[in-house]
Design a protein around this motif. Structure first.
Motif, PDB file in Angstrom:
ATOM      1  N   LEU A  20       6.396   3.825  11.105  1.00 46.71           N
ATOM      2  CA  LEU A  20       5.558   3.690   9.914  1.00 46.71           C
ATOM      3  C   LEU A  20       6.257   3.026   8.721  1.00 46.71           C
ATOM      4  N   PRO A  21       7.553   3.320   8.491  1.00 47.26           N
ATOM      5  CA  PRO A  21       8.186   2.674   7.342  1.00 47.26           C
ATOM      6  C   PRO A  21       8.065   1.151   7.381  1.00 47.26           C
ATOM      7  N   TYR A  22       8.221   0.565   8.554  1.00 51.92           N
ATOM      8  CA  TYR A  22       8.144  -0.894   8.656  1.00 51.92           C
ATOM      9  C   TYR A  22       6.727  -1.380   8.421  1.00 51.92           C
ATOM     10  N   ALA A  23       5.765  -0.712   9.078  1.00 52.64           N
ATOM     11  CA  ALA A  23       4.381  -1.144   8.929  1.00 52.64           C
ATOM     12  C   ALA A  23       3.888  -0.938   7.502  1.00 52.64           C
ATOM     13  N   SER A  24       4.309   0.177   6.856  1.00 51.31           N
ATOM     14  CA  SER A  24       3.736   0.423   5.531  1.00 51.31           C
ATOM     15  C   SER A  24       4.346  -0.473   4.461  1.00 51.31           C
ATOM     16  N   ILE A  25       5.628  -0.832   4.593  1.00 52.78           N
ATOM     17  CA  ILE A  25       6.182  -1.776   3.622  1.00 52.78           C
ATOM     18  C   ILE A  25       5.514  -3.148   3.781  1.00 52.78           C
ATOM     19  N   ALA A  26       5.272  -3.540   5.029  1.00 60.74           N
ATOM     20  CA  ALA A  26       4.568  -4.808   5.268  1.00 60.74           C
ATOM     21  C   ALA A  26       3.189  -4.768   4.602  1.00 60.74           C
ATOM     22  N   MET A  27       2.493  -3.629   4.752  1.00 65.16           N
ATOM     23  CA  MET A  27       1.178  -3.488   4.139  1.00 65.16           C
ATOM     24  C   MET A  27       1.268  -3.578   2.615  1.00 65.16           C
ATOM     25  N   LEU A  28       2.331  -2.995   2.040  1.00 66.65           N
ATOM     26  CA  LEU A  28       2.476  -3.022   0.587  1.00 66.65           C
ATOM     27  C   LEU A  28       2.717  -4.434   0.067  1.00 66.65           C
ATOM     28  N   VAL A  29       3.447  -5.235   0.855  1.00 67.31           N
ATOM     29  CA  VAL A  29       3.651  -6.632   0.443  1.00 67.31           C
ATOM     30  C   VAL A  29       2.297  -7.330   0.377  1.00 67.31           C
ATOM     31  N   VAL A  30       1.479  -7.132   1.410  1.00 68.04           N
ATOM     32  CA  VAL A  30       0.144  -7.740   1.421  1.00 68.04           C
ATOM     33  C   VAL A  30      -0.691  -7.195   0.249  1.00 68.04           C
ATOM     34  N   TYR A  31      -0.583  -5.885   0.004  1.00 65.72           N
ATOM     35  CA  TYR A  31      -1.322  -5.265  -1.102  1.00 65.72           C
ATOM     36  C   TYR A  31      -0.987  -5.933  -2.438  1.00 65.72           C
ATOM     37  N   CYS A  32       0.322  -6.163  -2.662  1.00 63.59           N
ATOM     38  CA  CYS A  32       0.739  -6.783  -3.923  1.00 63.59           C
ATOM     39  C   CYS A  32       0.197  -8.201  -4.064  1.00 63.59           C
ATOM     40  N   LEU A  33      -0.049  -8.849  -2.932  1.00 62.23           N
ATOM     41  CA  LEU A  33      -0.485 -10.247  -2.973  1.00 62.23           C
ATOM     42  C   LEU A  33      -1.990 -10.384  -2.753  1.00 62.23           C
ATOM     43  N   ARG A  34      -2.731  -9.259  -2.902  1.00 59.00           N
ATOM     44  CA  ARG A  34      -4.145  -9.273  -2.520  1.00 59.00           C
ATOM     45  C   ARG A  34      -5.003 -10.208  -3.354  1.00 59.00           C
ATOM     46  N   GLU A  35      -4.570 -10.507  -4.606  1.00 59.67           N
ATOM     47  CA  GLU A  35      -5.398 -11.365  -5.451  1.00 59.67           C
ATOM     48  C   GLU A  35      -5.099 -12.854  -5.255  1.00 59.67           C
ATOM     49  N   VAL A  36      -4.130 -13.156  -4.392  1.00 64.94           N
ATOM     50  CA  VAL A  36      -3.798 -14.563  -4.139  1.00 64.94           C
ATOM     51  C   VAL A  36      -4.945 -15.233  -3.391  1.00 64.94           C
ATOM     52  N   ASN A  37      -5.299 -16.451  -3.833  1.00 74.08           N
ATOM     53  CA  ASN A  37      -6.278 -17.221  -3.054  1.00 74.08           C
ATOM     54  C   ASN A  37      -5.965 -18.699  -3.171  1.00 74.08           C
ATOM     55  N   PHE A  38      -6.652 -19.492  -2.370  1.00 73.88           N
ATOM     56  CA  PHE A  38      -6.261 -20.895  -2.262  1.00 73.88           C
ATOM     57  C   PHE A  38      -7.233 -21.836  -2.949  1.00 73.88           C
ATOM     58  N   THR A  39      -7.965 -21.314  -3.950  1.00 69.86           N
ATOM     59  CA  THR A  39      -8.917 -22.181  -4.636  1.00 69.86           C
ATOM     60  C   THR A  39      -8.224 -23.169  -5.582  1.00 69.86           C
TER      61      THR A  39
END
Lengths: 234, 110
Positions: free
Chosen positions: B47-66
Motif C-alpha cells: 500500500l505505501p507504494y500505491a498510495s504515494i503514487a495516488m497522492l502524486v496523481v491527486y496533487c496533479l488533478r487540476e492539470v489539463n492540456f487545453t
C-alpha cells in the motif's frame, strides 16, 4: 539518579535527530506559511501539528480545509495516506514491547522520520532504550510543532507572493515516490497506484476520483495478491 | 478560512483519528505477537507504494492540456525534481528547489 538517566538518554538521542530538525523546520515553515495564506491563524497550524503530527496528511488536509466540509472524506484520505504506518508498527512490535507507560506516546508519535531513526539506531551502552526512543519521538514532534508555528508567524507578518507555494506538496510526494522507486525492485504496486488513479481521474473527474481510486487500488492489490506477493517486495 | 471554526476543528479531529488508527492498529492487532496475519502484512508492504503514487496523481488533478499554462509549469518542475533528485539525492534540496522553480514559472513566465 533518575534525572541523570533521563539527561543521558536525551543527550544520546539529540544528535540522531539533527537531520529531522533541518527537515521539519523547512517543511513546518512551508506548512505554516501555506496555512496562513489560506487564512488560518498560527494557533490553528500549531493545533494541527500538535494533534495530527503527520506531515503529508496535514498538507493534503489544506485542500479539505479550503473546499466543501466533508469529514468522512478527510478520514478516509488520512487512512489511505497513512496506511504506510501499518508497516512501521508491524516492524517495531518487538522494539516497543517493554516500553510501559511511554508506549502510547511512542506509537502516537511514530512518524516516518522517527521510524527511520528508531529502526536504524540502538542507544549507546548504559542508556535506557525506552527513554532514548521517547526523546527521539519527543524531539521530532517538537521540531514539527515549532517549525509550523514559525511558518505561521512568518506568513502572518511578512506578505510575499505565495502563488505556486502549494506545489511544495506535489514536490514532497514526487520525492517520496522517487525514493520508494529507487529502494524497490518490484514497481508493480506503484504502477497500479498510478494507473488506477489516472483511470479514475478520467472517469470520475478531479473532485470525485479519490475514493474510487482507493477502492480500485485495494481490489486490484487483493485480487493479484498471490502474483504480487511472490515477487520480493521488501 | 472557508470552513467555520467548528468545521475546521472537526476536520483536524478526523485527521488525528485517522493517524492514530493507522499508528495503533498493528500494536492492537498483534499484541499477542502473532506476526502472521499475512493479509495485513502484505497490505503494509504494497500500500505505501500505491498510495504515494495516488497522492502524486491527486496533487496533479487540476492539470489539463487545453493550454500550456495548465501543464507546462508542473511538467517542467517535476522533470527538474527528478533530475536534481537523481543527481544529488537530497530530499529537502529537491523539494525546495522544485517548489522555487514552479513558483518562478507560475508567477513570471506563464
Amino acid at each position: 539518579m533518575k534525572k541523570n538517566n533521563l539527561k543521558r538518554a536525551l543527550k544520546a538521542a539529540f544528535p540522531h535527530t539533527i537531520p529531522v530538525l533541518t527537515g521539519f523546520t523547512f517543511l513546518g515553515i512551508a506548512y505554516g506559511v501555506l496555512m496562513s495564506s489560506k487564512g488560518y491563524g498560527v494557533w490553528w497550524t500549531a493545533l494541527a501539528s500538535f494533534l495530527v503530527f503527520a506531515g503529508s496528511a496535514q498538507y493534503i488536509a489544506i485542500t479539505f480545509l479550503t473546499s466543501v466540509f466533508n469529514p468522512i472524506y478527510a478520514l478516509l484520505m488520512t487512512l489511505m495516506i497513512n496506511a504506510r504506518h501499518l508497516f512501521y508498527g508491524i516492524s517495531l512490535l518487538d522494539k516497543y514491547k517493554n516500553t510501559g507507560k511511554l508506549k502510547p506516546y511512542l506509537i502516537f508519535g511514530l512518524c516516518d522520520e522517527t521510524f527511520s531513526i528508531v529502526c536504524s539506531t540502538e542507544p549507546p551502552p548504559g542508556v535506557n532504550r525506552k527513554w532514548f526512543i521517547f526523546f527521539i519521538t519527543l524531539l521530532d514532534h517538537s521540531y514539527w510543532v515549532l517549525g509550523s508555528i514559525l511558518g505561521g508567524l512568518l506568513g502572518s507578518m511578512i506578505s510575499f507572493n505565495t502563488q505556486g507555494l502549494d506545489f511544495v506538496l506535489t514536490a514532497l510526494f514526487v520525492v517520496i515516490f522517487l525514493g520508494q522507486w529507487k529502494a524497490q525492485k518490484n514497481h508493480k504496486p506503484a504502477i497500479i497506484g498510478i494507473l488506477c488513479s489516472i483511470g479514475c481521474l478520467i472517469v470520475f473527474g478531479p473532485s470525485n476520483f479519490i475514493i474510487p481510486s482507493m477502492a480500485a487500488i485495494l481490489v486490484i492489490l487483493t485480487v493479484f495478491r498471490k502474483n504480487l506477493a511472490k515477487e520480493e517486495v521488501k | 478560512m472557508t470552513l467555520t471554526a467548528g468545521q475546521t476543528f472537526i476536520i483536524i479531529c478526523m485527521l488525528t483519528l485517522g493517524t492514530v488508527i493507522t499508528r495503533f492498529l498493528p500494536f492492537i492487532l498483534f499484541h499477542n505477537n502473532k506476526k502472521n496475519s499475512s493479509y495485513i502484512t502484505y497490505l503494509g508492504k504494497v500500500l505505501p507504494y500505491a498510495s504515494i503514487a495516488m497522492l502524486v496523481v491527486y496533487c496533479l488533478r487540476e492539470v489539463n492540456f487545453t493550454s500550456p499554462a495548465n501543464y507546462a509549469p508542473e511538467a517542467i518542475a517535476i522533470i527538474f525534481i527528478v533530475l536534481l533528485h537523481h543527481w544529488k539525492n537530497n530530499a529537502l534540496l529537491s523539494i525546495g528547489a522544485g517548489t522555487a522553480v514552479y513558483m518562478f514559472l507560475v508567477q513570471t513566465v506563464f
